[in-house]
Scaffold this active site. Structure first.
Site, PDB file in Angstrom:
ATOM      1  N   LYS A  74     -13.686   2.319  -4.670  1.00 28.82           N
ATOM      2  CA  LYS A  74     -12.913   2.121  -5.901  1.00 28.82           C
ATOM      3  C   LYS A  74     -12.868   0.616  -6.198  1.00 28.82           C
ATOM      4  CE  LYS A  74      -8.747   1.086  -7.819  1.00 28.82           C
ATOM      5  NZ  LYS A  74      -9.460   0.310  -8.825  1.00 28.82           N
ATOM      6  N   CYS A  82      -9.735 -16.377  -2.709  1.00 29.10           N
ATOM      7  CA  CYS A  82      -8.646 -16.273  -1.743  1.00 29.10           C
ATOM      8  C   CYS A  82      -8.692 -17.431  -0.759  1.00 29.10           C
ATOM      9  CB  CYS A  82      -8.724 -14.950  -1.004  1.00 29.10           C
ATOM     10  SG  CYS A  82     -10.355 -14.664  -0.330  1.00 29.10           S
ATOM     11  N   GLU A 105       1.002 -18.045  -4.292  1.00 28.28           N
ATOM     12  CA  GLU A 105      -0.406 -18.091  -4.707  1.00 28.28           C
ATOM     13  C   GLU A 105      -0.485 -18.000  -6.229  1.00 28.28           C
ATOM     14  OE1 GLU A 105      -2.921 -14.572  -4.097  1.00 28.28           O
ATOM     15  OE2 GLU A 105      -4.391 -15.869  -3.152  1.00 28.28           O
TER      16      GLU A 105
HETATM   17  P1  NAD Z   1      -4.733  -6.295  -6.751  1.00 27.77           P
HETATM   18  O1  NAD Z   1      -3.912  -6.119  -5.552  1.00 27.77           O
HETATM   19  O2  NAD Z   1      -4.079  -6.271  -8.074  1.00 27.77           O
HETATM   20  O3  NAD Z   1      -5.870  -5.180  -6.829  1.00 27.77           O
HETATM   21  C1  NAD Z   1      -6.758  -4.983  -5.746  1.00 27.77           C
HETATM   22  C2  NAD Z   1      -7.272  -3.551  -5.818  1.00 27.77           C
HETATM   23  O4  NAD Z   1      -6.197  -2.653  -5.522  1.00 27.77           O
HETATM   24  C3  NAD Z   1      -7.806  -3.156  -7.192  1.00 27.77           C
HETATM   25  O5  NAD Z   1      -8.950  -2.352  -7.038  1.00 27.77           O
HETATM   26  C4  NAD Z   1      -6.641  -2.363  -7.761  1.00 27.77           C
HETATM   27  O6  NAD Z   1      -7.050  -1.441  -8.760  1.00 27.77           O
HETATM   28  C5  NAD Z   1      -6.135  -1.651  -6.521  1.00 27.77           C
HETATM   29  N1  NAD Z   1      -4.770  -1.131  -6.644  1.00 27.77           N
HETATM   30  C6  NAD Z   1      -3.788  -1.547  -7.473  1.00 27.77           C
HETATM   31  N2  NAD Z   1      -2.681  -0.788  -7.306  1.00 27.77           N
HETATM   32  C7  NAD Z   1      -2.958   0.119  -6.353  1.00 27.77           C
HETATM   33  C8  NAD Z   1      -2.219   1.171  -5.736  1.00 27.77           C
HETATM   34  N3  NAD Z   1      -0.963   1.452  -6.080  1.00 27.77           N
HETATM   35  N4  NAD Z   1      -2.813   1.901  -4.777  1.00 27.77           N
HETATM   36  C9  NAD Z   1      -4.080   1.622  -4.402  1.00 27.77           C
HETATM   37  N5  NAD Z   1      -4.844   0.655  -4.965  1.00 27.77           N
HETATM   38  C10 NAD Z   1      -4.278  -0.088  -5.927  1.00 27.77           C
HETATM   39  O7  NAD Z   1      -5.539  -7.673  -6.551  1.00 27.77           O
HETATM   40  P2  NAD Z   1      -6.520  -8.404  -7.581  1.00 27.77           P
HETATM   41  O8  NAD Z   1      -5.691  -9.024  -8.658  1.00 27.77           O
HETATM   42  O9  NAD Z   1      -7.641  -7.515  -7.971  1.00 27.77           O
HETATM   43  O10 NAD Z   1      -7.161  -9.542  -6.665  1.00 27.77           O
HETATM   44  C11 NAD Z   1      -6.563 -10.812  -6.492  1.00 27.77           C
HETATM   45  C12 NAD Z   1      -5.922 -10.902  -5.131  1.00 27.77           C
HETATM   46  O11 NAD Z   1      -6.879 -10.593  -4.134  1.00 27.77           O
HETATM   47  C13 NAD Z   1      -5.408 -12.282  -4.785  1.00 27.77           C
HETATM   48  O12 NAD Z   1      -4.144 -12.193  -4.198  1.00 27.77           O
HETATM   49  C14 NAD Z   1      -6.412 -12.790  -3.766  1.00 27.77           C
HETATM   50  O13 NAD Z   1      -5.924 -13.745  -2.874  1.00 27.77           O
HETATM   51  C15 NAD Z   1      -6.796 -11.534  -3.070  1.00 27.77           C
HETATM   52  N6  NAD Z   1      -8.079 -11.670  -2.390  1.00 27.77           N
HETATM   53  C16 NAD Z   1      -8.072 -11.762  -1.013  1.00 27.77           C
HETATM   54  C17 NAD Z   1      -9.264 -11.925  -0.320  1.00 27.77           C
HETATM   55  C18 NAD Z   1      -9.262 -12.023   1.171  1.00 27.77           C
HETATM   56  O14 NAD Z   1     -10.293 -11.772   1.772  1.00 27.77           O
HETATM   57  N7  NAD Z   1      -8.158 -12.364   1.803  1.00 27.77           N
HETATM   58  C19 NAD Z   1     -10.464 -11.987  -1.022  1.00 27.77           C
HETATM   59  C20 NAD Z   1     -10.440 -11.879  -2.407  1.00 27.77           C
HETATM   60  C21 NAD Z   1      -9.227 -11.723  -3.087  1.00 27.77           C
END
Ligand code: NAD
Length: 479
Positions: free
Chosen positions: A170, A279, A381
């Site tokens: 997903k 990130c 962040e």
């Molecule tokens: P997000 O948490 O909004 O979404 C991530 C994923 O989770 C998406 O596919 C989203 O559709 C899904 N999601 C949302 N609600 C959900 C639910 N209730 N149940 C299951 N899945 C759900 O994050 P984002 O805005 O897409 O990404 C940015 C964030 O990702 C930042 O905080 C960044 O630091 C982090 N990030 C971390 C790393 C790492 O390796 N540590 C790498 C890249 C990004």
């Protein structure tokens, strides 16, 4: 409409997601399937049905498929990079680099399929032998963020398949194009039906269904802390395996003895490139007294020279922010920092158009000085091109400030001192430490991940990925 891939077939979904180019919001990249819970369950059922045979597939079969996928990705890196830059907004060279990384990851895990490892030991009892082997865990649910639309899916999908698991993938809603392109390649790779399934759609429907379905044995998640906590709660509730990679507030320490050019490059590269949407970006730069003013002046001069423009245009240094809500969040934090008394040394304003008049989510990078540890700008962040500078008296205070965060993903130091570099590598509380290098930009064959509030569970990438995608069996034999 670009459809979902379920049990080897491309299927329509009840809804549609419009994929918009953040460099030019008039540009519709395409319309992509938006699944609901019922369609997600179809994909889970397909993966579950495919698992018994795939879990017993030969290493040669897995090698051949993953290697071919890696080759196609690498051969098409420019075209796929163009799509990625168009939908996510990182510059074309960055996007092509990300695609190449994804291709190399598939090739790396093709090789890993051939060497799953294991141990044979004598038992402590006479005449008994002990074998320790690794087996796949089952159906893996893969949930990814928007900021690395092909590399993060690759570093989850490739090991999942290499170790004999089936996948329901997903992707983030903002970047379905790269996810679909990757699924298209996988669909033609020779994988048996149902082994890999793509379900594009909202987190609240598709993601939540994956979390709650008992047929999903493990969830690998990268995204925000808030969603990560939901993933954890759901998985603990039904005893599923899970792994979380989340946010960061990564420090870059600059000591008096640093090479100024190296320090500026480390700070600007890791703070602002990819529009700060990594990130591993360092959003806090901790600078000791003796170099502070020279360093700030050099960073501001460098920022003045950076070109904010269409991600796909030659010469662009920073592409747009990914969408309107992320841009609003960045601007909100600029106001919060000003309100807290930080000095805006450069930028921080939105640009409604690029030089050619294209409407997009453009923003001039923001640098704050005179910030202190208690400010929100140093605690939360932002996930945009917003960096704050903290002044430190000496190395000890700089190290303290670097570790003074609930996060622990990456940390960097710019210094010519072997003593401080060695001490920092040992005493930084981050999972990844860089000396005289930007905090963002890592190899694909070694572990990736953080500590404290940034990560939970086994590391991703490299050979360490086996910890998550396999389960260990200990077998005893009486001769
Ligand atoms: P997000 O948490 O909004 O979404 C991530 C994923 O989770 C998406 O596919 C989203 O559709 C899904 N999601 C949302 N609600 C959900 C639910 N209730 N149940 C299951 N899945 C759900 O994050 P984002 O805005 O897409 O990404 C940015 C964030 O990702 C930042 O905080 C960044 O630091 C982090 N990030 C971390 C790393 C790492 O390796 N540590 C790498 C890249 C990004």
């Amino acid at each position: 409409m670009f459809k979902n891939l379920i049990n080897g077939d491309w299927v329509e979904a009840p809804g549609v997601t419009r994929n918009i180019n953040p460099s030019d919001t008039r540009d519709l990249i395409g319309e992509y399937a938006k699944a609901d819970a019922a369609q997600t369950k179809d994909a889970i059922a397909a993966a579950q049905a495919a698992f018994p045979a795939w879990s017993l597939s030969t290493p040669q079969q897995r090698f051949d498929i993953l290697d071919a996928v890696g080759s196609e990705i690498l051969a098409r890196r420019n075209e796929l990079g163009d799509l990625l830059a168009r939908e996510e907004g990182k510059t074309l060279p960055e996007a092509i680099g990300e695609v190449a990384r994804a291709g190399n990851i598939f090739k790396f895990f093709a090789g890993e399929a051939l060497r799953p490892g294991g141990e044979v030991l004598p038992s402590v009892r006479p005449g008994v032998g002990v074998e320790i082997t690794r087996e796949p865990v089952g159906v893996v649910g893969i949930i990814t963020p928007w900021n690395f639309p092909i590399a993060i899916p690759a570093w989850k999908i490739a090991p999942a398949l290499a170790y004999g698991n089936c996948v329901v993938f997903k992707p983030a809603e903002l970047v379905p194009g790269s996810a679909w392109a990757l699924a298209d390649i996988l669909s033609r790779s020779g994988l048996p039906k149902g082994v890999f399934n793509l379900v594009m759609g909202p987190g609240s429907q598709v993601g939540a269904t994956l979390l709650d379905d008992a047929r999903i044995a493990a969830i690998t998640f990268t995204g925000s802390v808030g969603t990560g906590k939901r993933v954890a709660a759901a998985c603990v509730g039904r005893m599923a395996k899970f792994q979380l990679e989340m946010g960061g507030k990564n420090p870059m320490v600059v000591l008096d003895d640093a090479d100024l050019g190296v320090a500026v490059n480390c700070a600007v590269q890791s703070g602002f490139f990819s529009t700060g949407q990594r990130c591993t970006a360092s959003s806090r730069v901790i600078v000791t007294e003796g170099i502070h003013d020279r360093f700030v002046a050099a960073v501001v001069e460098k920022l003045r020279s950076l070109k904010v423009d269409d991600a796909r245009k030659t010469g662009t240094d920073l592409g747009p922010v990914v969408d309107a809500s992320q841009l609003a969040q960045n601007l909100k934090y600029v106001e919060i920092a000003r309100g807290e008394g930080a000095t805006l040394a450069y930028g921080g304003d939105a640009l409604e158009h690029n030089a050619d008049g294209q409407p997009g989510f453009y923003m001039r990078p923001a640098l704050f000085t005179d910030t202190t540890a208690g400010m929100r700008i140093n605690g939360e962040e932002v996930f945009g091109p917003v960096v704050s500078v903290l002044r430190a008296k000496n190395y000890d205070e700089a190290l303290h400030l670097a570790n003074d965060t609930p996060f622990g993903l990456a940390a960097g130091i710019a210094t010519t001192s072997l003593k401080y570099a060695t001490h920092f590598k040992r005493h930084s509380q981050a999972g990844m430490v860089m000396v005289n290098l930007p905090t963002a930009g890592v190899d694909y064959h070694v572990p990736f991940g953080g500590r404290k509030g940034s990560s939970y569970g086994p590391r991703e990438q490299g050979r360490y990925a086996a910890e998550f995608y396999t389960t260990v069996k200990t077998a005893y034999t009486q001769a």
